[in-house]
Scaffold this motif. Sequence first.
Motif, mmCIF file in Angstrom:
data_model
loop_
_atom_site.group_PDB
_atom_site.id
_atom_site.type_symbol
_atom_site.label_atom_id
_atom_site.label_comp_id
_atom_site.label_asym_id
_atom_site.label_seq_id
_atom_site.Cartn_x
_atom_site.Cartn_y
_atom_site.Cartn_z
ATOM 1 N N SER A 146 0.361 -0.940 -0.282
ATOM 2 C CA SER A 146 0.303 -0.168 0.061
ATOM 3 C C SER A 146 0.932 1.400 -0.286
ATOM 4 O O SER A 146 1.920 1.332 -0.049
ATOM 5 N N THR A 147 0.719 2.213 -0.211
ATOM 6 C CA THR A 147 0.908 3.443 -0.749
ATOM 7 C C THR A 147 1.896 3.663 1.382
ATOM 8 O O THR A 147 2.462 4.191 1.036
ATOM 9 N N GLN A 148 0.471 3.530 1.776
ATOM 10 C CA GLN A 148 1.089 3.794 3.891
ATOM 11 C C GLN A 148 2.162 3.715 3.610
ATOM 12 O O GLN A 148 2.649 3.621 4.501
ATOM 13 N N ARG A 149 2.306 1.614 3.349
ATOM 14 C CA ARG A 149 3.030 1.098 3.823
ATOM 15 C C ARG A 149 4.455 2.005 3.014
ATOM 16 O O ARG A 149 5.452 1.379 4.176
ATOM 17 N N MET A 150 4.784 1.806 2.166
ATOM 18 C CA MET A 150 5.484 2.440 0.811
ATOM 19 C C MET A 150 6.207 3.540 2.107
ATOM 20 O O MET A 150 7.584 4.384 2.655
ATOM 21 N N ALA A 151 5.444 4.695 2.362
ATOM 22 C CA ALA A 151 5.390 5.525 3.211
ATOM 23 C C ALA A 151 6.054 5.800 4.381
ATOM 24 O O ALA A 151 6.876 6.376 5.140
ATOM 25 N N GLN A 152 5.886 4.789 5.280
ATOM 26 C CA GLN A 152 6.389 4.463 6.364
ATOM 27 C C GLN A 152 7.593 4.253 6.594
ATOM 28 O O GLN A 152 8.840 5.095 7.450
ATOM 29 N N GLY A 153 8.164 3.706 5.291
ATOM 30 C CA GLY A 153 10.155 3.420 5.282
ATOM 31 C C GLY A 153 10.516 4.426 5.299
ATOM 32 O O GLY A 153 11.753 4.769 5.412
ATOM 33 N N PHE A 154 9.762 5.721 4.811
ATOM 34 C CA PHE A 154 10.525 7.171 4.905
ATOM 35 C C PHE A 154 9.856 8.263 5.618
ATOM 36 O O PHE A 154 10.365 9.189 5.365
ATOM 37 N N HIS A 155 9.449 7.238 6.427
ATOM 38 C CA HIS A 155 8.751 8.316 7.769
ATOM 39 C C HIS A 155 8.013 9.693 7.200
ATOM 40 O O HIS A 155 7.919 11.009 6.982
ATOM 41 N N LEU A 156 6.864 9.703 6.103
ATOM 42 C CA LEU A 156 6.611 10.544 5.133
ATOM 43 C C LEU A 156 5.256 10.101 5.452
ATOM 44 O O LEU A 156 4.357 8.863 5.632
ATOM 45 N N SER A 157 4.141 10.861 5.307
ATOM 46 C CA SER A 157 2.418 10.659 5.227
ATOM 47 C C SER A 157 2.885 10.046 4.053
ATOM 48 O O SER A 157 2.883 10.597 2.513
ATOM 49 N N PRO A 158 1.060 9.319 3.871
ATOM 50 C CA PRO A 158 1.073 9.222 2.452
ATOM 51 C C PRO A 158 0.945 10.180 0.900
ATOM 52 O O PRO A 158 0.841 9.980 0.064
#
Length: 228
Positions: A146-158
Motif C-alpha cells: 500500500s502507499t501507506q506501507r511504502m511511506a512509513q519506510g521514509f517517515h512520510l505521510s501517504p
Amino acid sequence: MIRHALMPMLGGITSGIRRYSGEYTSHAHDHAQIMFALQGRMVLDVGGHSAFADSSCGLIIPAGTAHGFLAALDVRMFVIDLPDAAEVARVRRFAVTPACRHSVNLTDATLQLACVRQAPGVGLRRGIDLAALNAALQARLNEPWSTQRMAQGFHLSPQRFHARLLELTGLTPQAYVRARRLDRAVVLLRQGVPLETTAQQVGYASASALAFALRRERGESSRQLRAR
C-alpha cells in the motif's frame, strides 16, 4: 570519486555533468555551486545541516560553505559553478522543473542559470531514496504494498509520499509498484520460469492477471518473453 564531463565556460560560469561515487569529506569552494541529479541521489552535509539533491530537488551551495557528500555508485549530477553573488549567498532548495532538465541540453551556461533562477523554491523536506525503495520492493514483491506501507519506510505521510514519488518518477505509488512487479516478471519469464510461478513471486493473484498486465502495459505475451 568525481568524474567531470566537458564544461563550457561563459562569463565565469561553468556547467556540465559530473559523475560521483562514494564519500567525499567536507570541503569548500571559492565559488557557488548549483546542482541536481540526472541519475541517482546524493546525500550532503552542508554547513552542518543534512540535505540531499535528486532529480526533483536541486540545491544551491554558496561560496565558502563547507560541504561533504555521500553518493551511491555512478550518481550523475548536473552542476553549475558560478562566481559568488547575492543570488547564491544562501543555501536554497529548488524544484527541478522541466525547464531545468531541458537546460542540460543547452550549451549556454547563462541560460541554464536563468532556468534555475526561475525555478520555485522548496522547503525542508524528507527525501525518498529510490534505491532503498526498490530494494524493499524487490525483497517482497509477492506481498501487498500500500502507499501507506511504502511511506512509513521514509517517515512520510501517504499524501506526501505520493507527491514526492510523482515528482521523482512521474508515477503514482501503485503505478510504480506495478512497474517493478512487471520488470521482475519479464526477467523471470525470460529465464524460463513458468507463468503461474512468476505470478506468485511478483504479487499477482493469478497467471491470467499477470498475462493481461503484460499485454496491456508491455505489449508482449508471456509466450513471447519465454521464447526470447
